[in-house]
Design a protein around this motif. Structure first.
Motif, PDB file in Angstrom:
ATOM      1  N   ALA A  82      14.559  10.703-103.997  1.00 20.52           N
ATOM      2  CA  ALA A  82      13.114  11.402-103.323  1.00 20.52           C
ATOM      3  C   ALA A  82      12.543  10.664-103.341  1.00 20.52           C
ATOM      4  N   PHE A 116      14.987  12.438-108.379  1.00 17.96           N
ATOM      5  CA  PHE A 116      13.841  12.515-108.292  1.00 17.96           C
ATOM      6  C   PHE A 116      12.717  12.236-109.474  1.00 17.96           C
ATOM      7  N   THR A 136      13.441  11.724 -97.916  1.00 19.80           N
ATOM      8  CA  THR A 136      11.688  12.011 -97.798  1.00 19.80           C
ATOM      9  C   THR A 136      11.312  13.027 -97.205  1.00 19.80           C
ATOM     10  N   TYR A 137      10.311  13.634 -97.504  1.00 28.53           N
ATOM     11  CA  TYR A 137       9.981  15.490 -96.302  1.00 28.53           C
ATOM     12  C   TYR A 137       8.472  14.539 -95.180  1.00 28.53           C
ATOM     13  N   LEU A 146       3.353  17.182-104.005  1.00 28.30           N
ATOM     14  CA  LEU A 146       4.217  18.480-103.820  1.00 28.30           C
ATOM     15  C   LEU A 146       4.656  18.360-105.122  1.00 28.30           C
ATOM     16  N   ALA A 151       9.603  20.097-104.862  1.00 23.00           N
ATOM     17  CA  ALA A 151      10.421  18.771-103.916  1.00 23.00           C
ATOM     18  C   ALA A 151      12.081  19.413-104.415  1.00 23.00           C
TER      19      ALA A 151
END
Length: 253
Positions: A82, A116, A136-137, A146, A151
């Motif tokens: 992440a 993470f 990825t967000y 975040l 996450a």
């Protein structure tokens, strides 16, 4: 009951016990139980984590603590990292849904993990280099704040949508392939390869060694190595090293 092959959640150098506990809580909500911690700042066990977990540790979430990343990757055959930054590495990239779907499709291939980073610094480059996939967000670029546990929640909810909701048959491993190599075996292969490259004088100039190693690992990791392939490649490395030694003796004569 959660599948024992469902993804592990790896927290690399987490700082706050509260985030560890909150991550465990959301994991259990969506059927994930394997939580791995790498060098948690405040040690383990952590009372703050227990409070925030809402009983998740007693409800099946197991915690394993490791000093280093290679130790935490034992048994892992596919790893997603992440990250908000793509780091300039050539990696497959997607969002939480893509990561969850890939991990679910690979259930029969072995165990996956989603990694993470720490609250302030995120994941180090050497950890990202060992991953197969960058998760990825799609957050608002004007506000990317975040929380670590949040996450984790985004991924877990996508996993739960697939694993706990209506679903079709799992996708099988590619026909004809043997068992995929766990990530710890790959790590040892990389170290073996890099040791021989060091002896051959490949890493030059010295200040670029870390970047060169990261790029090599990022390229090799995309191959989806089986255990047999790892053994074969390490045998080839050994043969080349022995051959180089023989060539040196001949030149000296």
């Amino acid at each position: 009951m959660a599948d024992h092959r469902s993804p592990a959640i790896i927290l690399h150098s987490p700082q706050l016990g509260e985030n560890i506990g909150a991550a465990a809580r959301v994991m259990r909500n969506f059927g994930l139980t394997d939580l791995r911690l790498i060098a948690p700042r405040d040690g383990w066990p952590n009372p703050a984590a227990e409070t925030m977990s809402a009983g998740a540790f007693g409800a099946g979430v197991t915690v394993s603590v490791y000093e280093t990343l290679p130790e935490a990757l034992e048994g892992i055959t596919w790893l997603a990292a992440a990250t908000a930054r793509l780091r300039g590495m050539e990696k497959r990239v997607g969002d939480a849904r893509d990561a969850a779907e890939t991990a679910h499709a690979r259930l029969r291939a072995g165990k996956s993990a989603i990694m993470f980073g720490a609250e302030k610094s995120g994941l180090p480059n050497d950890a990202v280099a060992l991953s197969d996939f960058l998760m990825t967000y799609p957050v608002d670029p004007d506000f990317k704040s975040l929380n670590l546990a949040q996450a984790v929640c985004v991924f877990c909810s996508e996993w739960g949508r697939i694993a706990l909701g209506p679903r079709g048959d799992d996708e099988a491993v590619k026909a004809g392939l043997g068992a995929l190599a766990p990530r710890d075996e790959l790590y040892r292969m990389f170290e073996h390869f890099e040791e021989e490259l060091e002896r051959a004088g490949y890493f030059f100039p010295p200040e670029k060694t870390a970047l060169m190693k990261d790029n090599l690992r990022a390229a090799l990791i995309r191959a989806d190595w089986t255990q047999q392939e790892v053994q074969t490649f390490r045998g080839a490395i050994k043969a080349l090293a022995l051959g180089r030694g023989k060539a040196r003796v001949i030149r000296e004569d």
